[in-house]
Design a protein around this motif. Structure first.
Motif, PDB file in Angstrom:
ATOM      1  N   ARG A 161      91.797 -83.071  -9.677  1.00 40.50           N
ATOM      2  CA  ARG A 161      91.430 -82.294  -8.492  1.00 40.50           C
ATOM      3  C   ARG A 161      91.553 -80.800  -8.753  1.00 40.50           C
ATOM      4  NH1 ARG A 161      96.761 -83.736  -7.714  1.00 40.50           N
ATOM      5  NH2 ARG A 161      98.142 -82.114  -6.869  1.00 40.50           N
ATOM      6  N   VAL A 162      92.535 -80.426  -9.571  1.00 41.66           N
ATOM      7  CA  VAL A 162      92.721 -79.011  -9.899  1.00 41.66           C
ATOM      8  C   VAL A 162      91.638 -78.555 -10.872  1.00 41.66           C
ATOM      9  CG1 VAL A 162      94.306 -77.304 -10.860  1.00 41.66           C
ATOM     10  CG2 VAL A 162      95.192 -79.197  -9.490  1.00 41.66           C
ATOM     11  N   GLN A 163      91.273 -79.415 -11.820  1.00 35.86           N
ATOM     12  CA  GLN A 163      90.197 -79.083 -12.744  1.00 35.86           C
ATOM     13  C   GLN A 163      88.884 -78.890 -11.995  1.00 35.86           C
ATOM     14  OE1 GLN A 163      89.927 -81.478 -16.333  1.00 35.86           O
ATOM     15  NE2 GLN A 163      92.065 -82.101 -16.156  1.00 35.86           N
ATOM     16  N   GLY A 205      86.532 -75.544 -11.753  1.00 33.60           N
ATOM     17  CA  GLY A 205      85.110 -75.613 -12.083  1.00 33.60           C
ATOM     18  C   GLY A 205      84.219 -75.024 -11.014  1.00 33.60           C
ATOM     19  N   ARG A 206      84.660 -75.107  -9.757  1.00 35.66           N
ATOM     20  CA  ARG A 206      83.864 -74.554  -8.653  1.00 35.66           C
ATOM     21  C   ARG A 206      84.016 -73.039  -8.525  1.00 35.66           C
ATOM     22  NH1 ARG A 206      82.178 -78.315  -4.859  1.00 35.66           N
ATOM     23  NH2 ARG A 206      80.992 -76.556  -4.004  1.00 35.66           N
ATOM     24  N   LEU A 207      85.025 -72.476  -9.172  1.00 32.52           N
ATOM     25  CA  LEU A 207      85.263 -71.033  -9.091  1.00 32.52           C
ATOM     26  C   LEU A 207      84.694 -70.333 -10.321  1.00 32.52           C
ATOM     27  CD1 LEU A 207      88.960 -71.092  -7.815  1.00 32.52           C
ATOM     28  CD2 LEU A 207      86.901 -70.667  -6.467  1.00 32.52           C
ATOM     29  N   ALA A 208      83.431 -70.616 -10.610  1.00 28.53           N
ATOM     30  CA  ALA A 208      82.816 -70.108 -11.832  1.00 28.53           C
ATOM     31  C   ALA A 208      82.673 -68.591 -11.836  1.00 28.53           C
ATOM     32  CB  ALA A 208      81.453 -70.762 -12.037  1.00 28.53           C
ATOM     33  N   TRP A 237      91.563 -73.071 -18.378  1.00 30.65           N
ATOM     34  CA  TRP A 237      90.957 -71.834 -17.881  1.00 30.65           C
ATOM     35  C   TRP A 237      89.452 -72.018 -17.813  1.00 30.65           C
ATOM     36  CZ3 TRP A 237      93.333 -72.677 -22.494  1.00 30.65           C
ATOM     37  CH2 TRP A 237      92.544 -72.612 -23.643  1.00 30.65           C
ATOM     38  N   ASN A 238      88.790 -71.122 -17.064  1.00 30.45           N
ATOM     39  CA  ASN A 238      87.341 -71.201 -17.010  1.00 30.45           C
ATOM     40  C   ASN A 238      86.719 -70.158 -17.944  1.00 30.45           C
ATOM     41  OD1 ASN A 238      87.653 -68.807 -15.603  1.00 30.45           O
ATOM     42  ND2 ASN A 238      86.874 -69.596 -13.659  1.00 30.45           N
ATOM     43  N   GLU A 239      85.405 -70.184 -18.063  1.00 32.35           N
ATOM     44  CA  GLU A 239      84.716 -69.340 -19.032  1.00 32.35           C
ATOM     45  C   GLU A 239      84.850 -67.856 -18.702  1.00 32.35           C
ATOM     46  OE1 GLU A 239      80.698 -70.594 -19.508  1.00 32.35           O
ATOM     47  OE2 GLU A 239      81.235 -72.571 -20.305  1.00 32.35           O
ATOM     48  N   LEU A 240      84.876 -67.526 -17.417  1.00 35.41           N
ATOM     49  CA  LEU A 240      84.989 -66.121 -17.043  1.00 35.41           C
ATOM     50  C   LEU A 240      86.366 -65.569 -17.401  1.00 35.41           C
ATOM     51  CD1 LEU A 240      83.550 -63.735 -15.892  1.00 35.41           C
ATOM     52  CD2 LEU A 240      84.140 -64.492 -13.575  1.00 35.41           C
TER      53      LEU A 240
END
Length: 245
Positions: free
Chosen positions: A73-75, A79-82, A98-101
Motif C-alpha cells: 500500500r505504501v509502494q 507510485g502515485r506521487l510521480a 524512492w521514486n524516480e523524481l
C-alpha cells in the motif's frame, strides 16, 4: 468476531479448560508461549499484542532487527506521487525505497551513504546544503531517532555497528549522542544544489506510516516560485526519459 472459544483454543494450541481459566482470571502469570499463541490466533496488531503482554504482567518480545519491508500500500502511494520527490526510510534512516523524481533530485545513494545519519555526520552529504538553525535541529532529530531505534532493536548488530562507527568518525555525533535527547520532528526547508538546475529550496515533510517504523520524506515547492518551476522542469525531464525508454 464470532470466533468460538473452542476454535480459539484450537488455533492457539491451548486447552479449552485453560482458556476458560484465563477468561475467568483463575490462571495467573500465563507463559510467554501462551501469550504469543493467543496474539497470533487473534491476529493482533503490534500495539494490541503489546497491550496483551502488559495486561498479563509480561514483557512483549522485542524484534531482533530493524525491519526494511515496505508494504504494497505504501509502494502504491509512492507510485502515485510521480510529480513529487519521495523517499522511504527505515527506523535508522536508511533509504529503502524512492521514486524516480527523488533520484533525479538527489542523485545516487550508495553503500554507507544510503543511511541519512551516516552521510550527514561522516559521509558524503551529496547535493544537500546544510546550514542555519534548521540544520542544528535536524541533527538533533536524527540522533534522537537513532537512539530510540537502539532501544527498540537492541539485538540488531548492524545498528550497533553503525552507532559505533558514527561515534568514532564524528565528534559532533558523539557529542549529541551523549545528551540522551528525545527530540520531536519539525518541518523545515532543504536547499539542494542540482548539477544542471542549480539551487532548489524545497519544503521537507517527514511522514509516518501507521503500525510501522517507516518514515517518508516528501519534498514540495511553494507554487509560483522559481523553485517550483525548477522542480516541474526536473519532473518533465524524468517523464520524457521514461517515455524514451
Amino acid at each position: 468476531p464470532g470466533l468460538r472459544r473452542e476454535e480459539l483454543a484450537d488455533l492457539a494450541g491451548l486447552s479449552v479448560e485453560y482458556l476458560v481459566r484465563l477468561e475467568q482470571g483463575r490462571a495467573n502469570n500465563p507463559s510467554p508461549d501462551a501469550l504469543r499463541a493467543l496474539a497470533r490466533a487473534l491476529r493482533l496488531t503490534a500495539l494490541e499484542r503489546n497491550m496483551l503482554y502488559d495486561i498479563a504482567g509480561s514483557t512483549a518480545p522485542r524484534p531482533g532487527a530493524v525491519p526494511s519491508h515496505v508494504p504494497p500500500r505504501v509502494q502504491r502511494m509512492v507510485g502515485r506521487l510521480a510529480d513529487t520527490p519521495v523517499g522511504i526510510f527505515s527506523a535508522v534512516w536508511t533509504i529503502i525505497h524512492w521514486n524516480e523524481l527523488w533520484a533525479a533530485l538527489q542523485g545516487e545513494w550508495k553503500g554507507k551513504n544510503r543511511n541519512l545519519v551516516w552521510r550527514h555526520f561522516a559521509g558524503d552529504v551529496g547535493r544537500v546544503r546544510n546550514d542555519g538553525d534548521a540544520h542544528v535541529a535536524f541533527e538533533r532529530e536524527l540522533v534522537s531517532d537513532l537512539r530510540v531505534a537502539t532501544i527498540k532493536y537492541p539485538d540488531d548488530r548492524e545498528l550497533q555497528a553503525l552507532v559505533d562507527s558514527l561515534r568514532s568518525e564524528s565528534t559532533r555525533f558523539d557529542s549529541l549522542w551523549n545528551r540522551f535527547e528525545a527530540t520531536p520532528h519539525s518541518s523545515f526547508s532543504k536547499t539542494i544544489t542540482h548539477p544542471s538546475l542549480g539551487d532548489i529550496t524545497l519544503d521537507c515533510e517527514v511522514l509516518s506510516v501507521i503500525e510501522s517504523d517507516l518514515r517518508i520524506i516528501v519534498f514540495t515547492a511553494e507554487p509560483g516560485t522559481s523553485d517550483a518551476a525548477k522542480l516541474d522542469l526536473l519532473g518533465r525531464s524524468v517523464f520524457e526519459s521514461a517515455e524514451a525508454t
